[in-house]
Design an enzyme around this catalytic site. Sequence first.
Site, mmCIF file in Angstrom:
data_model
loop_
_atom_site.group_PDB
_atom_site.id
_atom_site.type_symbol
_atom_site.label_atom_id
_atom_site.label_comp_id
_atom_site.label_asym_id
_atom_site.label_seq_id
_atom_site.Cartn_x
_atom_site.Cartn_y
_atom_site.Cartn_z
ATOM 1 C CG ASN A 121 65.213 -17.069 64.306
ATOM 2 O OD1 ASN A 121 65.552 -16.163 63.915
ATOM 3 N ND2 ASN A 121 64.449 -17.267 65.130
ATOM 4 C CD1 TRP A 122 62.475 -15.708 56.765
ATOM 5 C CD2 TRP A 122 61.455 -14.791 58.431
ATOM 6 N NE1 TRP A 122 61.538 -14.669 56.303
ATOM 7 C CE2 TRP A 122 61.062 -14.109 57.617
ATOM 8 C CE3 TRP A 122 61.123 -14.293 59.615
ATOM 9 C CZ2 TRP A 122 60.280 -12.932 57.574
ATOM 10 C CZ3 TRP A 122 59.958 -13.056 59.939
ATOM 11 C CH2 TRP A 122 59.494 -12.594 58.733
ATOM 12 C CE LYS A 141 71.272 29.574 47.608
ATOM 13 N NZ LYS A 141 70.710 29.483 46.104
ATOM 14 C CE LYS A 156 69.022 -8.784 55.180
ATOM 15 N NZ LYS A 156 69.436 -9.449 56.447
ATOM 16 N NE ARG A 190 67.539 20.993 53.180
ATOM 17 C CZ ARG A 190 68.403 22.158 53.637
ATOM 18 N NH1 ARG A 190 67.957 23.216 53.978
ATOM 19 N NH2 ARG A 190 69.850 21.746 54.095
ATOM 20 C CE LYS A 227 65.471 -10.951 53.651
ATOM 21 N NZ LYS A 227 65.417 -9.875 55.047
ATOM 22 C CG PHE A 275 70.603 -26.446 53.732
ATOM 23 C CD1 PHE A 275 71.701 -27.235 53.665
ATOM 24 C CD2 PHE A 275 70.217 -25.665 54.764
ATOM 25 C CE1 PHE A 275 72.873 -27.136 54.792
ATOM 26 C CE2 PHE A 275 70.890 -25.635 55.915
ATOM 27 C CZ PHE A 275 72.319 -26.250 55.880
ATOM 28 C CB ALA A 287 62.670 -14.758 62.925
HETATM 29 N N1 LIG Z 1 66.059 -15.238 60.938
HETATM 30 C C1 LIG Z 1 65.241 -14.109 60.653
HETATM 31 O O1 LIG Z 1 65.539 -13.121 61.117
HETATM 32 C C2 LIG Z 1 65.389 -14.199 59.125
HETATM 33 C C3 LIG Z 1 65.637 -14.703 58.129
HETATM 34 N N2 LIG Z 1 65.669 -14.522 56.900
HETATM 35 C C4 LIG Z 1 65.968 -15.534 55.717
HETATM 36 O O2 LIG Z 1 65.309 -16.879 55.632
HETATM 37 C C5 LIG Z 1 66.044 -17.851 55.435
HETATM 38 C C6 LIG Z 1 65.943 -19.019 56.545
HETATM 39 O O3 LIG Z 1 66.493 -18.703 57.611
HETATM 40 P P1 LIG Z 1 66.094 -19.207 58.939
HETATM 41 O O4 LIG Z 1 64.492 -19.731 58.881
HETATM 42 O O5 LIG Z 1 66.371 -18.125 59.943
HETATM 43 O O6 LIG Z 1 66.915 -20.336 59.126
HETATM 44 P P2 LIG Z 1 68.048 -20.755 60.256
HETATM 45 O O7 LIG Z 1 69.021 -19.847 60.266
HETATM 46 O O8 LIG Z 1 67.325 -20.829 61.699
HETATM 47 O O9 LIG Z 1 68.457 -22.229 59.852
HETATM 48 C C7 LIG Z 1 68.532 -23.212 60.424
HETATM 49 C C8 LIG Z 1 67.633 -24.201 59.695
HETATM 50 O O10 LIG Z 1 68.427 -24.990 58.675
HETATM 51 C C9 LIG Z 1 68.053 -26.238 58.936
HETATM 52 N N3 LIG Z 1 68.877 -27.179 58.323
HETATM 53 C C10 LIG Z 1 70.233 -27.445 58.867
HETATM 54 N N4 LIG Z 1 70.970 -28.286 58.215
HETATM 55 C C11 LIG Z 1 70.126 -28.647 56.971
HETATM 56 C C12 LIG Z 1 70.202 -29.176 55.660
HETATM 57 N N5 LIG Z 1 71.278 -29.928 55.573
HETATM 58 N N6 LIG Z 1 69.333 -29.249 54.973
HETATM 59 C C13 LIG Z 1 68.024 -28.630 55.057
HETATM 60 N N7 LIG Z 1 67.814 -27.739 56.085
HETATM 61 C C14 LIG Z 1 69.036 -27.779 57.053
HETATM 62 C C15 LIG Z 1 67.749 -26.560 60.440
HETATM 63 O O11 LIG Z 1 66.978 -27.690 60.325
HETATM 64 C C16 LIG Z 1 66.876 -25.287 60.703
HETATM 65 O O12 LIG Z 1 65.523 -25.619 60.310
HETATM 66 C C17 LIG Z 1 67.637 -17.403 55.388
HETATM 67 O O13 LIG Z 1 67.765 -17.124 53.846
HETATM 68 C C18 LIG Z 1 67.497 -15.987 55.835
HETATM 69 O O14 LIG Z 1 68.332 -15.097 55.346
HETATM 70 C C19 LIG Z 1 64.792 -13.698 56.371
HETATM 71 C C20 LIG Z 1 64.261 -12.707 57.055
HETATM 72 C C21 LIG Z 1 64.225 -12.798 58.607
HETATM 73 O O1 LIG Z 2 66.870 -10.914 57.119
HETATM 74 C C1 LIG Z 2 67.094 -10.450 58.352
HETATM 75 C C2 LIG Z 2 66.557 -9.102 58.699
HETATM 76 O O2 LIG Z 2 65.813 -8.547 57.431
HETATM 77 C C3 LIG Z 2 67.633 -11.139 59.081
HETATM 78 O O3 LIG Z 2 68.852 -10.783 59.265
HETATM 79 P P1 LIG Z 2 69.998 -11.740 59.945
HETATM 80 O O4 LIG Z 2 69.977 -13.092 59.158
HETATM 81 O O5 LIG Z 2 71.229 -11.076 59.677
HETATM 82 O O6 LIG Z 2 69.572 -12.187 61.381
#
Ligand SMILES: NC(=O)C1=CN([C@@H]2O[C@H](COP(=O)(O)OP(=O)(O)OC[C@H]3O[C@@H](n4cnc5c(N)ncnc54)[C@H](O)[C@@H]3O)[C@@H](O)[C@H]2O)C=CC1
Ligand SMILES: O=C(CO)COP(=O)(O)O
Length: 320
Positions: free
Chosen positions: A14-15, A267, A205, A240, A121, A98, A154
């Site tokens: 997703n991200w 205050k 967080k 304050r 994260k 992973f 994301a």
């Molecule tokens: N989704 C969001 O809104 C945000 C996510 N993050 C952080 O970014 C990081 C990645 O999150 P997302 O991209 O959202 O991932 P995601 O939560 O969408 O995870 C799915 C991904 O993991 C992969 N996957 C599944 N099994 C696997 C394996 N055995 N080996 C390697 N990859 C495998 C899938 O193919 C897919 O690409 C996390 O640490 C998350 O906390 C940070 C900010 C925002």
């Molecule tokens: O890191 C994130 C917001 O800052 C995304 O949070 P979630 O993984 O809980 O969707």
Amino acid sequence: MTTPKKVCVVGSGNWGSAIARIVGLNVERNSKFHPTVAMWVFEELVNGRKLTEIINAEHENIKYLPGHKLPDNVVAVADLSEAVSHADVLLFVIPHQFIHKVCDTMQGKIKPDAFGMSFIKGVDESPSGLKLISAVIRDKLGISVSVLMGANIANEVAEGKFCETTIGCKDKDQGTLLKELMQTDHFRVTVVEEAEVVEICGALKNIVAVGAGFCDGLGFATFLESCGIADLITTCYGGRNRRVADAFARTGRSLEELEKEMMNGQKLQGPATAAEVHVLLEQKALLDQFPLFNAVYEICFEGRPVTDFISCVQNHPAHL
Ligand SMILES: NC(=O)C1=CN([C@@H]2O[C@H](COP(=O)(O)OP(=O)(O)OC[C@H]3O[C@@H](n4cnc5c(N)ncnc54)[C@H](O)[C@@H]3O)[C@@H](O)[C@H]2O)C=CC1
Ligand SMILES: O=C(CO)COP(=O)(O)O
């Protein structure tokens, strides 16, 4: 002129996909970067088709970021070694579970002068204690690793909703380049040096977020009303108590003096409340369970230096 840097996004969830979208658009208009971005995809079948094929044909990650087109210059690659082999900049965006396996596969396959940035994260548990994910990558691959963390969802970022984010990078030039790679009109980047702090905020967080979900699910909604967490955040930013405490720590002048000078007869409530609560905690022999409240009390009323603040809160019984 320096050779344009090739970027690889290691991950496509997703991200990862939202980041690839930003990076793809940015490299096209910045000659410091090679115009094609490799995105490593953990291959899987979606509706009977390989996800890489879908992404490369339809320019959309229909499973993890449906409804948002990826730029044509983002090329999905299923083979991790191939995806990373030409990259100068490696952007790690995978679930932290992973990271070991991915780094192990990358060992010996990357350019020696490549550098990385982690968007992941989480923390890693090792026999010697907790380890930052950036440190895992650094140790396994022998490259420098910055981080990017922020209040970013994301789907919202992909929709172009406005938000800010923080890059933690110890190298000024690298920080500037990474900002150029990531910043858009809607995704505003601040670069700070304290990369470890940025990363630990991002990791921890998520635990609070789970707790918030529990509260909602159990119907304990009052903390989520305006009187709860919202007020806590508001007061810590703009209140304050915060403003005068900040001046107290910076100037070393007394709270009474600062209150008089800064508040024009208004205050402060925080120090007095700390004193009142302190009486109760002492009566109930609970002081050691509330190190933050106790530290504020001691600094406000017992002459404890404000520079001791962190060491006061480090001594929680749960840490012993
Ligand atoms: N989704 C969001 O809104 C945000 C996510 N993050 C952080 O970014 C990081 C990645 O999150 P997302 O991209 O959202 O991932 P995601 O939560 O969408 O995870 C799915 C991904 O993991 C992969 N996957 C599944 N099994 C696997 C394996 N055995 N080996 C390697 N990859 C495998 C899938 O193919 C897919 O690409 C996390 O640490 C998350 O906390 C940070 C900010 C925002
Ligand atoms: O890191 C994130 C917001 O800052 C995304 O949070 P979630 O993984 O809980 O969707």
